[in-house]
Design an enzyme around this catalytic site. Structure first.
Site, PDB file in Angstrom:
ATOM      1  N   ASP A 169       0.813  -1.203   0.000  1.00  0.00           N
ATOM      2  CA  ASP A 169       0.000   0.000   0.000  1.00  0.00           C
ATOM      3  C   ASP A 169       0.857   1.266   0.000  1.00  0.00           C
ATOM      4  OD1 ASP A 169      -2.283  -1.478  -0.084  1.00  0.00           O
ATOM      5  OD2 ASP A 169      -2.845  -1.172   2.010  1.00  0.00           O
ATOM      6  N   GLY A 170       2.039   1.211   0.612  1.00  0.00           N
ATOM      7  CA  GLY A 170       2.915   2.375   0.611  1.00  0.00           C
ATOM      8  C   GLY A 170       3.342   2.771  -0.792  1.00  0.00           C
ATOM      9  N   ARG A 197       2.502   6.195  -3.030  1.00  0.00           N
ATOM     10  CA  ARG A 197       3.499   6.935  -3.821  1.00  0.00           C
ATOM     11  C   ARG A 197       2.965   7.175  -5.230  1.00  0.00           C
ATOM     12  NH1 ARG A 197       6.771  10.409  -5.935  1.00  0.00           N
ATOM     13  NH2 ARG A 197       8.361   9.585  -7.324  1.00  0.00           N
ATOM     14  N   ARG A 232       6.183  14.176  26.111  1.00  0.00           N
ATOM     15  CA  ARG A 232       5.128  15.139  26.424  1.00  0.00           C
ATOM     16  C   ARG A 232       3.845  14.768  25.703  1.00  0.00           C
ATOM     17  NH1 ARG A 232       7.106  18.305  30.651  1.00  0.00           N
ATOM     18  NH2 ARG A 232       9.329  18.687  30.293  1.00  0.00           N
ATOM     19  N   ASP A 267      -1.813  12.060  22.658  1.00  0.00           N
ATOM     20  CA  ASP A 267      -0.594  11.854  21.877  1.00  0.00           C
ATOM     21  C   ASP A 267      -0.772  12.317  20.442  1.00  0.00           C
ATOM     22  OD1 ASP A 267       0.676  10.794  24.045  1.00  0.00           O
ATOM     23  OD2 ASP A 267       0.560   8.704  23.387  1.00  0.00           O
ATOM     24  N   THR A 306      -8.928   1.406   7.152  1.00  0.00           N
ATOM     25  CA  THR A 306      -8.324   0.095   7.425  1.00  0.00           C
ATOM     26  C   THR A 306      -6.820   0.209   7.673  1.00  0.00           C
ATOM     27  OG1 THR A 306      -8.122  -0.272   5.035  1.00  0.00           O
ATOM     28  CG2 THR A 306     -10.050  -1.202   6.130  1.00  0.00           C
ATOM     29  N   ALA A 307      -6.315   1.425   7.814  1.00  0.00           N
ATOM     30  CA  ALA A 307      -4.883   1.627   8.016  1.00  0.00           C
ATOM     31  C   ALA A 307      -4.619   2.133   9.437  1.00  0.00           C
ATOM     32  CB  ALA A 307      -4.354   2.602   6.953  1.00  0.00           C
ATOM     33  N   PHE A 366      -7.576   2.356  11.863  1.00  0.00           N
ATOM     34  CA  PHE A 366      -8.056   1.050  12.310  1.00  0.00           C
ATOM     35  C   PHE A 366      -7.211   0.532  13.472  1.00  0.00           C
ATOM     36  CE2 PHE A 366      -7.763  -3.616  12.045  1.00  0.00           C
ATOM     37  CZ  PHE A 366      -9.088  -3.955  12.195  1.00  0.00           C
ATOM     38  N   SER A 367      -5.880   0.664  13.346  1.00  0.00           N
ATOM     39  CA  SER A 367      -5.003   0.176  14.410  1.00  0.00           C
ATOM     40  C   SER A 367      -5.168   0.980  15.691  1.00  0.00           C
ATOM     41  CB  SER A 367      -3.537   0.214  13.947  1.00  0.00           C
ATOM     42  OG  SER A 367      -3.114   1.538  13.709  1.00  0.00           O
TER      43      SER A 367
END
Length: 287
Positions: A58-59, A63, A143, A162, A173-174, A177-178
């Site tokens: 997917d990366g 691109r 921090r 964060d 889904t990327a 999702f996580s």
């Protein structure tokens, strides 16, 4: 008129080189000139092409989306990654897929993208875009950042965290999702907002409509500055007092689809979901 196809491959995978050879031969048989993209290419560096074949995960497809967004060029992804949600075919199917793609035997699916804008405290603005997500994260790992979330011009909540992820249906889904966000079917046009390690009682993921404008302000008292990363590739920095604005873009990314299987089937296959025991509907509609 010369027919051309863009070929984008993962430079660090030996299997991508072998698959690229198969693609080049298939394109040559179809009378289509191959244009190989380098990692440093920009859209201005490339000649006009009518389609793009992408070899990687997917990366690599993200691109390729950088090089084709804003055109009518459809992307065909060949999965050489681990999950490959955006890929359409496996390497063994390259010959048949390229033949179908070059002959026009495919459907085109448009995926929504996000327009991203940063308004700095001094009034300067910077812009970006994302197919998967715009991820706002703290720059100091020790921090946290203090933010105010705004939707459609009205404040929603202020808290420390964060970071936050603003994702499309494609990006649901990327990263989103996580981080605990919902999965959206690709034809859902909207924005998913998922807080990351938020210090608040109300930090549930939200799904905004296609015309909603999401804004995240980095409060002056924030312990850390932040950075927004678009699709893991393009970054914009946020100092204290800056404002991030995200909305659904009018410019989609186009994908070539050869497989008519619904997204449910793709979801089951990619995540290896258990479906044992499913019987389906009877002809009379009963279960």
């Amino acid at each position: 008129m010369t027919r051309r196809a863009l070929v984008v491959r993962h430079s660090g995978r030996p299997e991508a080189l072998a698959a690229a050879d198969d693609v080049l031969r298939a394109l040559a048989r179809a009378g289509v000139e191959a244009v190989a993209a380098s990692e440093d290419d920009t859209p201005a560096d490339l000649p006009p092409v009518e389609l793009a074949v992408v070899l990687g995960g997917d990366g690599t497809i993200l691109r390729a989306a950088e090089l084709t967004r804003g055109t009518d060029v459809p992307l065909l992804g060949v999965n050489l990654g681990h999950v490959g949600f955006l890929a359409e075919i496996e390497p063994d199917d390259v010959d048949t897929a390229v033949a179908r793609l070059t002959s026009g035997d495919h459907d085109v699916e448009e995926r929504a993208t996000l327009d991203v804008r940063v308004v700095h405290a001094d009034g300067r603005t910077e812009s970006g875009w994302a197919l998967n997500e715009a991820a706002l994260e703290k720059t100091d790992p020790a921090r946290m950042i203090e933010v105010v979330v705004e939707v459609d011009g009205r404040p929603l909540s202020a808290f420390g965290c964060d970071g936050l992820v603003a994702a499309t249906a494609t990006g649901s889904t990327a990263h989103a999702f996580s981080a605990g966000g919902p999965v959206l079917w690709p034809d859902v046009v909207g924005t998913v907002l998922v807080p990351l390690a938020a210090h608040t009682l109300f930090a549930r993921p939200l799904v905004l409509g296609p015309r909603s404008v999401l804004a995240i302000e980095l409060i002056e008292r924030s312990s850390s500055t932040a950075v927004v990363t678009c699709d893991g590739r393009r970054q914009l920095e946020l100092d204290r007092g800056a404002r991030l604005e995200v909305r659904v873009s009018d410019t989609p990314v186009r994908f070539a689809r050869l497989n008519p299987a619904p997204f449910t089937t793709r979801l089951v296959q990619k995540f290896d979901l258990p479906v044992v025991g499913w019987r389906g509907a009877r002809e009379d509609g009963a279960r």
